[in-house]
Design a protein around this motif. Structure first.
Motif, PDB file in Angstrom:
ATOM      1  N   TYR A  33       0.835  -1.195   0.000  1.00  0.00           N
ATOM      2  CA  TYR A  33       0.000   0.000   0.000  1.00  0.00           C
ATOM      3  C   TYR A  33       0.875   1.252   0.000  1.00  0.00           C
ATOM      4  O   TYR A  33       2.009   1.231   0.453  1.00  0.00           O
ATOM      5  CB  TYR A  33      -0.866   0.054   1.263  1.00  0.00           C
ATOM      6  N   TYR A  35       0.363   5.276   1.489  1.00  0.00           N
ATOM      7  CA  TYR A  35      -0.407   6.264   2.218  1.00  0.00           C
ATOM      8  C   TYR A  35       0.356   7.585   2.174  1.00  0.00           C
ATOM      9  O   TYR A  35       1.579   7.602   2.053  1.00  0.00           O
ATOM     10  CB  TYR A  35      -0.574   5.853   3.689  1.00  0.00           C
ATOM     11  N   PHE A  45      -5.139   7.025   2.647  1.00  0.00           N
ATOM     12  CA  PHE A  45      -4.912   5.889   1.764  1.00  0.00           C
ATOM     13  C   PHE A  45      -4.803   6.357   0.324  1.00  0.00           C
ATOM     14  O   PHE A  45      -5.604   7.192  -0.128  1.00  0.00           O
ATOM     15  CB  PHE A  45      -6.079   4.907   1.911  1.00  0.00           C
ATOM     16  N   LEU A 100      -1.632  -4.157   8.946  1.00  0.00           N
ATOM     17  CA  LEU A 100      -0.695  -3.422   8.112  1.00  0.00           C
ATOM     18  C   LEU A 100       0.567  -3.096   8.887  1.00  0.00           C
ATOM     19  O   LEU A 100       0.506  -2.697  10.057  1.00  0.00           O
ATOM     20  CB  LEU A 100      -1.321  -2.101   7.638  1.00  0.00           C
ATOM     21  N   PHE A 102       4.027  -0.663   8.540  1.00  0.00           N
ATOM     22  CA  PHE A 102       4.421   0.543   7.823  1.00  0.00           C
ATOM     23  C   PHE A 102       5.928   0.729   7.793  1.00  0.00           C
ATOM     24  O   PHE A 102       6.638   0.362   8.735  1.00  0.00           O
ATOM     25  CB  PHE A 102       3.799   1.774   8.488  1.00  0.00           C
ATOM     26  N   GLY A 103       6.392   1.354   6.724  1.00  0.00           N
ATOM     27  CA  GLY A 103       7.765   1.820   6.654  1.00  0.00           C
ATOM     28  C   GLY A 103       7.910   3.147   7.371  1.00  0.00           C
ATOM     29  O   GLY A 103       6.929   3.705   7.884  1.00  0.00           O
ATOM     30  N   ALA A 104       9.144   3.675   7.385  1.00  0.00           N
ATOM     31  CA  ALA A 104       9.436   4.910   8.107  1.00  0.00           C
ATOM     32  C   ALA A 104       9.051   6.153   7.314  1.00  0.00           C
ATOM     33  O   ALA A 104       9.062   7.253   7.859  1.00  0.00           O
ATOM     34  CB  ALA A 104      10.912   4.960   8.479  1.00  0.00           C
TER      35      ALA A 104
ATOM     36  N   TYR B  36      -2.081   2.819  16.484  1.00  0.00           N
ATOM     37  CA  TYR B  36      -0.692   2.765  16.045  1.00  0.00           C
ATOM     38  C   TYR B  36       0.097   3.837  16.801  1.00  0.00           C
ATOM     39  O   TYR B  36      -0.447   4.873  17.186  1.00  0.00           O
ATOM     40  CB  TYR B  36      -0.563   3.046  14.545  1.00  0.00           C
ATOM     41  N   GLN B  38       3.831   6.133  16.589  1.00  0.00           N
ATOM     42  CA  GLN B  38       4.950   6.534  15.742  1.00  0.00           C
ATOM     43  C   GLN B  38       5.997   7.230  16.593  1.00  0.00           C
ATOM     44  O   GLN B  38       5.758   8.328  17.111  1.00  0.00           O
ATOM     45  CB  GLN B  38       4.490   7.463  14.623  1.00  0.00           C
ATOM     46  N   GLY B  43       8.611   4.356  11.403  1.00  0.00           N
ATOM     47  CA  GLY B  43       7.291   4.107  10.845  1.00  0.00           C
ATOM     48  C   GLY B  43       6.264   3.867  11.934  1.00  0.00           C
ATOM     49  O   GLY B  43       6.582   3.822  13.113  1.00  0.00           O
ATOM     50  N   LEU B  44       5.028   3.720  11.513  1.00  0.00           N
ATOM     51  CA  LEU B  44       3.958   3.432  12.468  1.00  0.00           C
ATOM     52  C   LEU B  44       4.052   1.987  12.909  1.00  0.00           C
ATOM     53  O   LEU B  44       4.269   1.077  12.100  1.00  0.00           O
ATOM     54  CB  LEU B  44       2.591   3.666  11.818  1.00  0.00           C
ATOM     55  N   LEU B  46       2.041  -1.065  15.179  1.00  0.00           N
ATOM     56  CA  LEU B  46       0.749  -1.426  15.742  1.00  0.00           C
ATOM     57  C   LEU B  46       0.866  -1.644  17.240  1.00  0.00           C
ATOM     58  O   LEU B  46       1.719  -2.401  17.707  1.00  0.00           O
ATOM     59  CB  LEU B  46       0.231  -2.699  15.082  1.00  0.00           C
ATOM     60  N   LYS B  49      -5.305  -4.013  18.310  1.00  0.00           N
ATOM     61  CA  LYS B  49      -6.389  -3.992  17.333  1.00  0.00           C
ATOM     62  C   LYS B  49      -7.606  -4.684  17.917  1.00  0.00           C
ATOM     63  O   LYS B  49      -7.494  -5.563  18.788  1.00  0.00           O
ATOM     64  CB  LYS B  49      -5.971  -4.670  16.036  1.00  0.00           C
ATOM     65  N   PHE B  90      -1.846   7.176  16.858  1.00  0.00           N
ATOM     66  CA  PHE B  90      -2.884   7.285  15.836  1.00  0.00           C
ATOM     67  C   PHE B  90      -3.945   6.225  16.056  1.00  0.00           C
ATOM     68  O   PHE B  90      -3.640   5.037  16.217  1.00  0.00           O
ATOM     69  CB  PHE B  90      -2.295   7.082  14.438  1.00  0.00           C
ATOM     70  N   GLY B 100      -7.279  -3.327   4.250  1.00  0.00           N
ATOM     71  CA  GLY B 100      -6.071  -2.601   3.886  1.00  0.00           C
ATOM     72  C   GLY B 100      -6.265  -1.107   3.820  1.00  0.00           C
ATOM     73  O   GLY B 100      -5.293  -0.345   3.786  1.00  0.00           O
ATOM     74  N   LYS B 101      -7.487  -0.665   3.818  1.00  0.00           N
ATOM     75  CA  LYS B 101      -7.759   0.756   3.708  1.00  0.00           C
ATOM     76  C   LYS B 101      -8.117   1.299   5.085  1.00  0.00           C
ATOM     77  O   LYS B 101      -9.250   1.200   5.537  1.00  0.00           O
ATOM     78  CB  LYS B 101      -8.889   1.027   2.730  1.00  0.00           C
ATOM     79  N   LEU B 102      -7.129   1.845   5.757  1.00  0.00           N
ATOM     80  CA  LEU B 102      -7.334   2.397   7.080  1.00  0.00           C
ATOM     81  C   LEU B 102      -7.709   3.863   6.979  1.00  0.00           C
ATOM     82  O   LEU B 102      -7.132   4.606   6.176  1.00  0.00           O
ATOM     83  CB  LEU B 102      -6.061   2.260   7.918  1.00  0.00           C
ATOM     84  N   PHE B 104      -7.524   7.125   9.221  1.00  0.00           N
ATOM     85  CA  PHE B 104      -6.789   7.543  10.407  1.00  0.00           C
ATOM     86  C   PHE B 104      -7.340   8.829  11.009  1.00  0.00           C
ATOM     87  O   PHE B 104      -7.900   9.677  10.299  1.00  0.00           O
ATOM     88  CB  PHE B 104      -5.316   7.804  10.049  1.00  0.00           C
ATOM     89  N   GLY B 105      -7.141   8.978  12.314  1.00  0.00           N
ATOM     90  CA  GLY B 105      -7.308  10.264  12.952  1.00  0.00           C
ATOM     91  C   GLY B 105      -6.055  11.099  12.759  1.00  0.00           C
ATOM     92  O   GLY B 105      -5.064  10.640  12.191  1.00  0.00           O
ATOM     93  N   LEU B 106      -6.112  12.322  13.247  1.00  0.00           N
ATOM     94  CA  LEU B 106      -4.981  13.241  13.090  1.00  0.00           C
ATOM     95  C   LEU B 106      -3.811  12.910  13.999  1.00  0.00           C
ATOM     96  O   LEU B 106      -2.704  13.399  13.788  1.00  0.00           O
ATOM     97  CB  LEU B 106      -5.428  14.685  13.358  1.00  0.00           C
TER      98      LEU B 106
END
Lengths: 111, 114
Positions: A33, A35, A45, A100, A102-104, B36, B38, B43-44, B46, B49, B90, B100-102, B104-106
Motif C-alpha cells: 500500500y 499512504y 490511503f 498493516l 508501515f515503513g518509516a 498505532y 509513531q 514508521g507506524l 501497531l 487492534k 494514531f 487494507g484501507k485504514l 486515520f485520525g490526526l
C-alpha cells in the motif's frame, strides 16, 4: 532491522519535476500500500496492490503511478510535481486481510 | 463514510501517571479498530487492534483499549506511563472486507515529563 525499506528518507524536488519513491518489504506479504500524510491532515490511503495487481486507487490524479516490478516492491512515481504534493509518503504491507505494517516514510518537499 | 476523531492534539502527563487517549469513530456497522504509535524518525507500529469479541483488548507495552459501541469510542489507556512512551499515537478504523484501507485520525502527541 527494518522489514519495510523506503528510500530516500528525505527528498527535495522542484515544481514540474518527476521523482520515484522506493519501497521494498521483506515480510513475505502479498499486499502492499501507499499512504500519504500532508501537513495538518490525517494519513490518507492512496493505493493498494495484491499479488502485484492494483486493487484500489483513491488518488484522483494520474500523476501518481505505483510500479510493482517485483513481488516485494511497490514504488511510487510522481510526475509534474506541485508544492501541494509535499508530504510524507508511507509504504505499508500486509498478508492480505491482516494487520498493516508501515515503513518509516519518505518526506517529500516540492519547491 | 467512515471518519476518526482524536480530539486531543497534544497530551502531557508525568511519568508514572495513568493515561487515556481518546478516539471516536463514525461508522454505521462494527468496524475494525486500531491504535498505532509513531516514534521519531520511525514508521507506524501497531499497538493493538479490535476485530470482535472481548471489547477490552490488550496491546504491547501495557497498553489497552476498550471498544464501546454505544459511544462509538475506542480510547487507549495505560496505567503507568514511562518517558519512552513519548510519541505520536494514531487511532484508525477499517471495515470488514477492506482491511487494507485504514482511515486515520490526526494523531495525538504524547509527552511524558520526568
Amino acid at each position: 532491522d527494518p522489514k519495510i525499506i523506503q528510500k530516500p528518507k528525505y527528498l527535495v524536488a522542484v515544481t514540474g519535476s518527476e521523482k520515484i519513491l522506493i519501497c521494498e518489504q521483506y515480510l513475505g506479504h502479498n499486499a502492499m500500500y501507499w499512504y500519504r500524510q500532508s501537513a495538518k491532515k490525517p494519513l490518507e490511503f492512496m493505493f493498494s496492490y495484491s499479488y502485484q495487481k492494483l486493487m484500489d486507487n483513491q488518488t484522483a490524479s494520474s500523476r501518481f503511478q505505483p510500479q510493482s516490478s517485483k513481488k516485494n516492491h511497490l514504488d511510487l512515481q510522481i510526475t509534474a510535481l506541485k508544492p501541494d504534493d509535499s508530504a510524507t509518503y508511507f509504504c505499508a504491507s500486509s498478508q492480505e486481510g491482516n494487520t498493516l505494517y508501515f515503513g518509516a516514510g519518505t518526506r517529500l518537499s516540492v519547491l | 463514510a467512515q471518519s476518526v476523531t482524536q480530539p486531543d492534539a497534544r497530551v502531557t502527563v508525568s511519568e508514572g501517571a495513568s493515561l487515556q487517549l481518546r478516539c471516536k469513530y463514525s461508522y454505521s456497522g462494527t468496524p475494525y479498530l486500531f491504535w498505532y504509535v509513531q516514534y521519531p524518525r520511525q514508521g507506524l507500529q501497531l499497538l493493538l487492534k479490535y476485530y470482535s469479541g472481548d471489547p477490552v483488548v490488550q496491546g504491547v507495552n501495557g497498553f489497552e483499549a476498550e471498544f464501546i459501541k454505544s459511544n462509538s469510542s475506542f480510547h487507549l489507556r495505560k496505567a503507568s506511563v514511562h518517558w519512552s512512551d513519548s510519541a505520536v499515537y494514531f487511532c484508525a478504523v477499517s471495515t470488514p472486507g477492506n482491511t487494507g484501507k485504514l482511515i486515520f485520525g490526526l494523531g495525538t502527541t504524547l509527552q511524558v515529563q520526568p
